[in-house]
Every structure is written in structure tokens, then in C-alpha cells.
Design a protein around this motif. Sequence first.
Motif, PDB file in Angstrom:
ATOM      1  N   GLU A  57       0.824  -1.212   0.000  1.00 35.25           N
ATOM      2  CA  GLU A  57       0.000   0.000   0.000  1.00 35.25           C
ATOM      3  C   GLU A  57       0.858   1.262   0.000  1.00 35.25           C
ATOM      4  O   GLU A  57       0.454   2.298  -0.528  1.00 35.25           O
ATOM      5  CB  GLU A  57      -0.927  -0.010   1.208  1.00 35.25           C
ATOM      6  N   LYS A  58       2.060   1.177   0.569  1.00 33.17           N
ATOM      7  CA  LYS A  58       2.926   2.352   0.661  1.00 33.17           C
ATOM      8  C   LYS A  58       3.613   2.686  -0.658  1.00 33.17           C
ATOM      9  O   LYS A  58       4.050   3.820  -0.849  1.00 33.17           O
ATOM     10  CB  LYS A  58       4.002   2.116   1.730  1.00 33.17           C
ATOM     11  N   ARG A  59       3.725   1.716  -1.553  1.00 28.90           N
ATOM     12  CA  ARG A  59       4.577   1.946  -2.720  1.00 28.90           C
ATOM     13  C   ARG A  59       3.877   1.871  -4.069  1.00 28.90           C
ATOM     14  O   ARG A  59       4.454   2.269  -5.076  1.00 28.90           O
ATOM     15  CB  ARG A  59       5.755   0.981  -2.696  1.00 28.90           C
ATOM     16  N   VAL A  60       2.641   1.357  -4.131  1.00 28.14           N
ATOM     17  CA  VAL A  60       2.004   1.220  -5.441  1.00 28.14           C
ATOM     18  C   VAL A  60       0.558   1.710  -5.409  1.00 28.14           C
ATOM     19  O   VAL A  60      -0.015   1.960  -4.352  1.00 28.14           O
ATOM     20  CB  VAL A  60       2.035  -0.252  -5.937  1.00 28.14           C
ATOM     21  N   ASP A  61      -0.011   1.813  -6.631  1.00 30.92           N
ATOM     22  CA  ASP A  61      -1.402   2.254  -6.784  1.00 30.92           C
ATOM     23  C   ASP A  61      -2.370   1.086  -6.930  1.00 30.92           C
ATOM     24  O   ASP A  61      -3.573   1.254  -6.789  1.00 30.92           O
ATOM     25  CB  ASP A  61      -1.536   3.139  -8.033  1.00 30.92           C
ATOM     26  N   LEU A  62      -1.809  -0.091  -7.265  1.00 28.99           N
ATOM     27  CA  LEU A  62      -2.648  -1.258  -7.530  1.00 28.99           C
ATOM     28  C   LEU A  62      -1.974  -2.490  -6.943  1.00 28.99           C
ATOM     29  O   LEU A  62      -0.790  -2.744  -7.191  1.00 28.99           O
ATOM     30  CB  LEU A  62      -2.830  -1.440  -9.047  1.00 28.99           C
ATOM     31  N   VAL A  63      -2.728  -3.269  -6.177  1.00 29.95           N
ATOM     32  CA  VAL A  63      -2.225  -4.522  -5.595  1.00 29.95           C
ATOM     33  C   VAL A  63      -3.119  -5.655  -6.082  1.00 29.95           C
ATOM     34  O   VAL A  63      -4.322  -5.664  -5.806  1.00 29.95           O
ATOM     35  CB  VAL A  63      -2.222  -4.471  -4.057  1.00 29.95           C
ATOM     36  N   PHE A 139     -11.177  -3.666  -3.548  1.00 33.17           N
ATOM     37  CA  PHE A 139     -11.162  -2.696  -2.452  1.00 33.17           C
ATOM     38  C   PHE A 139     -10.446  -1.429  -2.916  1.00 33.17           C
ATOM     39  O   PHE A 139      -9.537  -1.491  -3.748  1.00 33.17           O
ATOM     40  CB  PHE A 139     -10.387  -3.231  -1.239  1.00 33.17           C
ATOM     41  N   GLU A 140     -10.827  -0.306  -2.357  1.00 30.31           N
ATOM     42  CA  GLU A 140     -10.111   0.946  -2.605  1.00 30.31           C
ATOM     43  C   GLU A 140      -9.925   1.671  -1.281  1.00 30.31           C
ATOM     44  O   GLU A 140     -10.852   1.774  -0.472  1.00 30.31           O
ATOM     45  CB  GLU A 140     -10.877   1.838  -3.586  1.00 30.31           C
ATOM     46  N   ARG A 141      -8.687   2.145  -1.062  1.00 22.90           N
ATOM     47  CA  ARG A 141      -8.399   2.901   0.142  1.00 22.90           C
ATOM     48  C   ARG A 141      -7.184   3.803  -0.086  1.00 22.90           C
ATOM     49  O   ARG A 141      -6.153   3.355  -0.566  1.00 22.90           O
ATOM     50  CB  ARG A 141      -8.116   1.973   1.336  1.00 22.90           C
ATOM     51  N   GLY A 142      -7.357   5.075   0.217  1.00 24.24           N
ATOM     52  CA  GLY A 142      -6.245   6.011   0.156  1.00 24.24           C
ATOM     53  C   GLY A 142      -5.555   6.070  -1.193  1.00 24.24           C
ATOM     54  O   GLY A 142      -4.341   6.248  -1.269  1.00 24.24           O
ATOM     55  N   GLY A 143      -6.305   5.902  -2.257  1.00 29.22           N
ATOM     56  CA  GLY A 143      -5.724   5.982  -3.598  1.00 29.22           C
ATOM     57  C   GLY A 143      -5.143   4.681  -4.108  1.00 29.22           C
ATOM     58  O   GLY A 143      -4.634   4.625  -5.237  1.00 29.22           O
ATOM     59  N   THR A 144      -5.197   3.614  -3.305  1.00 31.28           N
ATOM     60  CA  THR A 144      -4.674   2.314  -3.736  1.00 31.28           C
ATOM     61  C   THR A 144      -5.820   1.331  -3.927  1.00 31.28           C
ATOM     62  O   THR A 144      -6.721   1.239  -3.098  1.00 31.28           O
ATOM     63  CB  THR A 144      -3.679   1.741  -2.709  1.00 31.28           C
ATOM     64  N   ILE A 145      -5.779   0.605  -5.041  1.00 33.43           N
ATOM     65  CA  ILE A 145      -6.768  -0.417  -5.354  1.00 33.43           C
ATOM     66  C   ILE A 145      -6.193  -1.780  -4.980  1.00 33.43           C
ATOM     67  O   ILE A 145      -5.054  -2.104  -5.345  1.00 33.43           O
ATOM     68  CB  ILE A 145      -7.133  -0.391  -6.851  1.00 33.43           C
ATOM     69  N   PHE A 146      -6.965  -2.578  -4.252  1.00 34.14           N
ATOM     70  CA  PHE A 146      -6.610  -3.955  -3.945  1.00 34.14           C
ATOM     71  C   PHE A 146      -7.609  -4.870  -4.646  1.00 34.14           C
ATOM     72  O   PHE A 146      -8.823  -4.649  -4.537  1.00 34.14           O
ATOM     73  CB  PHE A 146      -6.676  -4.222  -2.436  1.00 34.14           C
TER      74      PHE A 146
END
Length: 418
Positions: A57-63, A139-146
Motif C-alpha cells: 500500500e505504501k509503494r504502489v497504486d494497484l495490488v 477494495f479501494e483505500r487512500g488511492g490504492t486499489i486492492f
Amino acid sequence: MKAEIITIGDEILIGQVVDTNSAWMGEQLNLYGIEVYQITSVHDNHDHILQAFADAEKRVDLVLITGGLGPTKDDITKKALCDFFDCGMVVNEQVLQHVTDMLSRRNVAINQLNKDQALVPEKCTVLHNAYGTAPGMWFERGGTIFVSMPGVPFEMKGLMNDQVLPRLRDTGKAKSIYHQTVLVYGIPESMLAEKIEAWELALPPFIKLAYLPNQLMIRLRLSAYGSDPELLRKEVNRQIETLRTIIPNHIFGYNGDTMAGVTGKLLVQAGAMVAVAESCTGGAISQLFTENPGSSVYFKGAVVAYSNETKTALLGVNTKTLQAHGAVSREVALEMAEGVKKALNTEYAIATTGIAGPDGGTEEKPVGTVCIAVSGQHQVWVERYTFAHNRERNILRSSQTAINMLRQLILTENTETI
């Protein structure tokens, strides 16, 4: 957009299952202009999984997450996702109905473990999995998509194609990208880089060049990124045309082409067939030709003449030639090519004879010495090469070089018709 792929499962870490999912996802994401920043594999441990999520979550936009969604107790990904996103589980009625219908079609009685497949974290958007019982979860949180998906490859691919990639495209964060790969043979990588340096330096900033060498070729991949797909396509193709003028004799194909496949097409266009006489390559050339569908149209057959007796009996190699020059010689290679061409009544022929190794070399003919002959309708070419000390590499390089010699001979003899 930067992405990280996380694969979950002890079976991956101990080598019981090979992670083909990450390679496939990386390829698909690249087509959408999404850079894969990291690939991480973790074992079936709750705390380890949570830490992997937090780091990503700290380093990418998509997981993108695969694995751990089955109905058994060792599948703990959903529980970890609930803890990570601080939420509980809810039953999704659409998933429950899908699971019920799927098992009913298979005449399988549904049990509680199957029903639990319909339990999903309440903060996720459920992605319909038409190919299995475990749904995808977004999921979406803080600009990151999981995105969590099953580890079964065909289920993951179905979810990616049907659900994930279209949604990513709709976010507007994915770029347009256009790839073309130029296939090069017959020139060392360092010499190639020197020869095309000026062209490479003059590439537009939105086009990136990658050198991808292997035992059979050097692949030059041009990747263009931007907002206008047609502009990217035109510019990449224009750059390739310029490259063709710089190394015209070394480019043999593009993208998924193979040397044998390209050469086979040239034989078809010339209305010709080829026969092969193999000694040191032991049938490898024949395999490269025949792994292409439809090769019977241009590949007549082969003789694997490993011993001198076989060279003489089946290919008509003169015993005096063998005695005077040895089996590994231009002279023997030439007689092998002419012999198989006559025996199988073809327009073209290839012959190889050499010392593949690791033993058998001499000071005059070290391991890696290979003589290759190609015989055509009007010309005969014979070359001696010195390859490496590795047997497998020698066989592959000899085979690829022999087919490339044939390709060039066909082009030379048919410049007006091909």
C-alpha cells in the motif's frame, strides 16, 4: 500507475506449484501501460500476509492478490483482508446462488464449506467469477486499489479479462501502450548495440527500447506509451522501418515469429521443400520445423546420421572424404546435404556435423566446432563455426544457425518472387 502482485500459498514457496500467474498478469498489465513494480510471494501466515498488504500500500497504486480463497482452513486470505480493511464478513446472495447452481450442475451436494464461499468482506465490491466458486474482491483505500482473486490460473485469467482489466481501464489511470518486438539473429548483442546506437539515441522519449537476448535470438522490444494509440502505432512502425535499413540482414521476424516458422513460409512461397541431414544436432532442426502447424507442406523429412557408417550408407558420403577430412568438416557437411537432398528429392537441404561436447574436441577442432551446409536450387553454402563448450547451447545454436543460413539462401535465390 504502479502495481504489485502478491501471490499467497506455501505451495509456491516450496516449489510445488510454479507461479505462472504473475508472469501472465505482468504481461497483461503492461499492455495497459501499468508498470509492475514488484512481485511478492508469501506463505499462509496471517501476520505475514497483513505485512505484505501494508508494505504494498505504501509503494504502489494497484495490488493484485492471488491465492488463499478456497473453502478449506488453510485458505486465510479473506480473513486477512477483513482485518486489513477493518471490517466483518457478510453473505453475498448472488455468490451463494452462483455456488449453489454450479454445484447442482455437477450433481454435488452443497455443504457449509461451499456456502462459506459466499462470505465476503463487507467493504469489498464483489467481482463475479464465472469459472469457479470463489468471487473476486475489489477494495479501494487512500488511492490504492486492492484486488483479490483465486489462485487457479484459468479462474484468475477469467476474472482479469472479464472484470479487473475493464475496471482498470475505466479508472482513466491506465495509459495506451503499443509494443512491437523485432527479432534479430547473427550478430552479438554488444556489436548490435554499437551498430544501432545512433538510431536508439534518436528514439522519441515516449518509446523505450529493451534488449532481450536468449540462446535463439536477440529480441528488440519497442514500447510506446501515451494517450493516442494510433500515433504510437505509426511511430513505432516508422522506427522499425528505419531499423531495417541499418541491420537488414539480421532481422528475421517480429513478435511471436520463430526462425523455423519464417523459413517455412519462405519455402511455401517458393513452392519448395527441404530435407535435413543431422549429425551433431541429433534431430533438433527437424523438431524446430515440425513444431509449426502445417510444416508437412514444406518439410519432407530428415536423416539423423550420427555415425560415419550411417553417413555413408544413407547419405552417400564418400569414405575417402571421411578419411581425408574427418566427419566434422565442410566437405562432409556438403556431401551430407547433397545426399539427403537427392535421397528425399527436395529443392533445398540442410546438413550439420560437429562436436557438441563436452568431450571429443581436439586442438584443431575444439568442442563447439560445427560445419553446416545448405544446398539450394542454384547455390550451395558451407560454413564452419566455433560455438561454446556447453552441449545444449551448441545444439540449439547450430540448429538456429543452420535454419538461418537456409532462410538467407532462399531469399538470395528467390529475390524476384518472394
